[in-house]
Enzyme design. Structure first.
Site, PDB file in Angstrom:
ATOM      1  N   CYS A   1      -2.571   9.132  -1.537  1.00  0.00           N
ATOM      2  CA  CYS A   1      -2.904   9.206  -0.113  1.00  0.00           C
ATOM      3  C   CYS A   1      -3.557  10.532   0.242  1.00  0.00           C
ATOM      4  CB  CYS A   1      -1.669   8.960   0.742  1.00  0.00           C
ATOM      5  SG  CYS A   1      -0.456  10.283   0.646  1.00  0.00           S
TER       6      CYS A   1
ATOM      7  N   ARG B   1      -8.864   8.139   4.029  1.00  0.00           N
ATOM      8  CA  ARG B   1      -9.789   7.078   3.609  1.00  0.00           C
ATOM      9  C   ARG B   1     -10.581   6.551   4.805  1.00  0.00           C
ATOM     10  NH1 ARG B   1      -9.216   1.966   4.629  1.00  0.00           N
ATOM     11  NH2 ARG B   1      -7.050   2.291   5.248  1.00  0.00           N
ATOM     12  N   ARG B   2      -9.866   6.253   5.892  1.00  0.00           N
ATOM     13  CA  ARG B   2     -10.551   5.744   7.085  1.00  0.00           C
ATOM     14  C   ARG B   2     -11.481   6.800   7.669  1.00  0.00           C
ATOM     15  NH1 ARG B   2      -4.824   3.360   9.232  1.00  0.00           N
ATOM     16  NH2 ARG B   2      -4.923   1.323   8.224  1.00  0.00           N
TER      17      ARG B   2
ATOM     18  N   ARG C   1       0.236  10.230  14.126  1.00  0.00           N
ATOM     19  CA  ARG C   1       1.360   9.778  13.304  1.00  0.00           C
ATOM     20  C   ARG C   1       2.311   8.926  14.121  1.00  0.00           C
ATOM     21  NH1 ARG C   1       3.646  12.031   9.210  1.00  0.00           N
ATOM     22  NH2 ARG C   1       4.655   9.995   9.234  1.00  0.00           N
TER      23      ARG C   1
ATOM     24  N   LYS D   1       0.822  -1.214   0.000  1.00  0.00           N
ATOM     25  CA  LYS D   1       0.000   0.000   0.000  1.00  0.00           C
ATOM     26  C   LYS D   1       0.860   1.270   0.000  1.00  0.00           C
ATOM     27  CE  LYS D   1      -0.998   0.708   4.937  1.00  0.00           C
ATOM     28  NZ  LYS D   1      -2.073   0.937   5.910  1.00  0.00           N
ATOM     29  N   ASP D   2       2.150   1.156   0.352  1.00  0.00           N
ATOM     30  CA  ASP D   2       3.045   2.315   0.336  1.00  0.00           C
ATOM     31  C   ASP D   2       3.603   2.611  -1.052  1.00  0.00           C
ATOM     32  OD1 ASP D   2       2.756   2.662   3.077  1.00  0.00           O
ATOM     33  OD2 ASP D   2       4.560   1.518   3.577  1.00  0.00           O
TER      34      ASP D   2
END
Length: 360
Positions: free
Chosen positions: A260, A148-149, A166, A97-98
């Site tokens: 992102c 997204r979340r 973070r 996903k990165d």
């Protein structure tokens, strides 16, 4: 000893072996993931000498800014890819996903390993043990660094508030446990499981509540495309179903031109030679969304078997041993689903989301 761009080692009997250097981020989770890949390679190739090279990335160093605000596409990959380009490492292990959907020239994803649980998990503050997101008090603060979340959960749980958090997995759990800033945080279930911290998972978010990120839960091995021997070596790590699911997801994201800094989510599954892809885009507050599901057959089509170069890359993935027709079908599925959403107004939703995020 060094010879040209490669590194070699001589054992006690005088036998010379090439050292395969594996690049990774320094975080504990990254090291656990990389060690798991190294263990698999060692099992498959017992005579190969492996060396792990750990380094910090931009995303590891900038911890006071939301990921979506940094404005850097390769937050967790750039330094690793620089080392790959300079022949300082021979392959790099990433969380898929990165990895951006377009890789730098000369690089490819040579392996996508079997996916861990791709869903998101809720980790509650110890004082909220036994509760769920539904039963948390009004205005409880939930920590997540993901647009997204936040977009999906704001819509689903309007009584909750969301705030950026973070840091690596260890840091975020420490912030949750040792302060009272957050009632809960949202993390990828895969990372918690790989760290052996499944007992911290209070609930798994099903797709109805929160669909996951493109590639979430899968590990990728990035290599130089010209290193045919390394490409061949890592290709045995490919998990066919995971490869096809992730090609579809990455093609979907690439066609949307997402990243992102915009809320894009997916859900995929393979059943009876059918690949299903659900994709969605959201406004930052979740009030606007578009969501659709499509499917395609990934079974053999005799007429198409000879038509495609099986060494071709698809959204950065090289999987020569997997049927080309299946990979092409997966890529088409992602593109077609993205086009369906774009025709319904997805570009406008994402453009506004990007502008609002930039202005925050």
């Amino acid at each position: 000893m060094e010879e040209g761009p490669y590194k070699y080692i001589r054992d006690g009997n005088g036998k010379v072996s090439r050292v395969i250097r594996i690049g990774t981020r320094k975080s504990q989770l990254a090291r656990v993931q990389t060690d798991s890949v190294a263990d698999k390679l060692k099992e498959l190739y017992p005579d190969v000498y492996l060396e792990i090279v750990a380094m910090s990335t931009i995303g590891d160093k900038i911890l006071d800014t939301a990921l979506s605000k940094i404005g850097e596409k390769s937050l967790f990959t750039k330094e690793l890819e620089n080392a790959l380009e300079k022949n300082e490492v021979d392959l790099v292990v990433h969380s898929l996903k990165d990895l951006p959907t377009s890789l730098p020239a000369g690089f490819t994803i040579g392996a996508v390993l079997k996916r861990e649980n791709p869903h998101d998990a809720v980790v509650l503050h110890p004082s909220n043990a036994g509760k769920t997101l539904d039963t948390l008090p009004e205005k409880s603060v939930i920590g997540t660094s993901s647009l997204r979340r936040a977009a999906q959960l704001k819509k689903r749980f309007p009584h909750l508030e969301f705030k950026d958090i973070r840091g690596n997995l260890n840091t975020r759990l420490k912030k949750l446990d040792e302060k009272d800033d957050f009632a809960a945080i949202i993390l990828a279930a895969a990372g918690l499981k790989r760290m052996g911290w499944e007992n911290r998972i209070s609930m798994i978010l099903e797709p109805e509540d929160c669909m996951y990120a493109v590639g979430q839960g899968a590990l990728a091995v990035e290599v130089r495309a010209r290193d045919v021997d390394i490409l061949e070596m890592v290709s045995v790590l490919h998990d066919p179903d995971t490869v096809l699911r992730c090609i579809a997801e990455r093609a979907f994201l690439k066609q949307l031109e997402g990243g992102c800094s915009v809320p894009v989510a997916v859900h995929t599954k393979v059943t009876d030679s059918q690949l299903y892809l659900t994709g969605a885009v959201y406004s930052l507050d979740g009030s606007e969304s578009l969501k659709e599901t499509m499917q395609t057959s990934i079974a053999a089509d005799e007429q198409s078997v000879e038509k495609v170069d099986e060494r071709a890359q698809r959204v950065g993935v090289t999987a020569a041993k997997l049927p080309a027709y299946s990979q092409d079908a997966a890529e088409r599925l992602g593109i077609e689903l993205a086009n369906l959403l774009l025709n319904k107004g997805a570009k406008e939703i994402l453009t506004v989301a990007r502008q609002l995020n930039d202005a925050r």
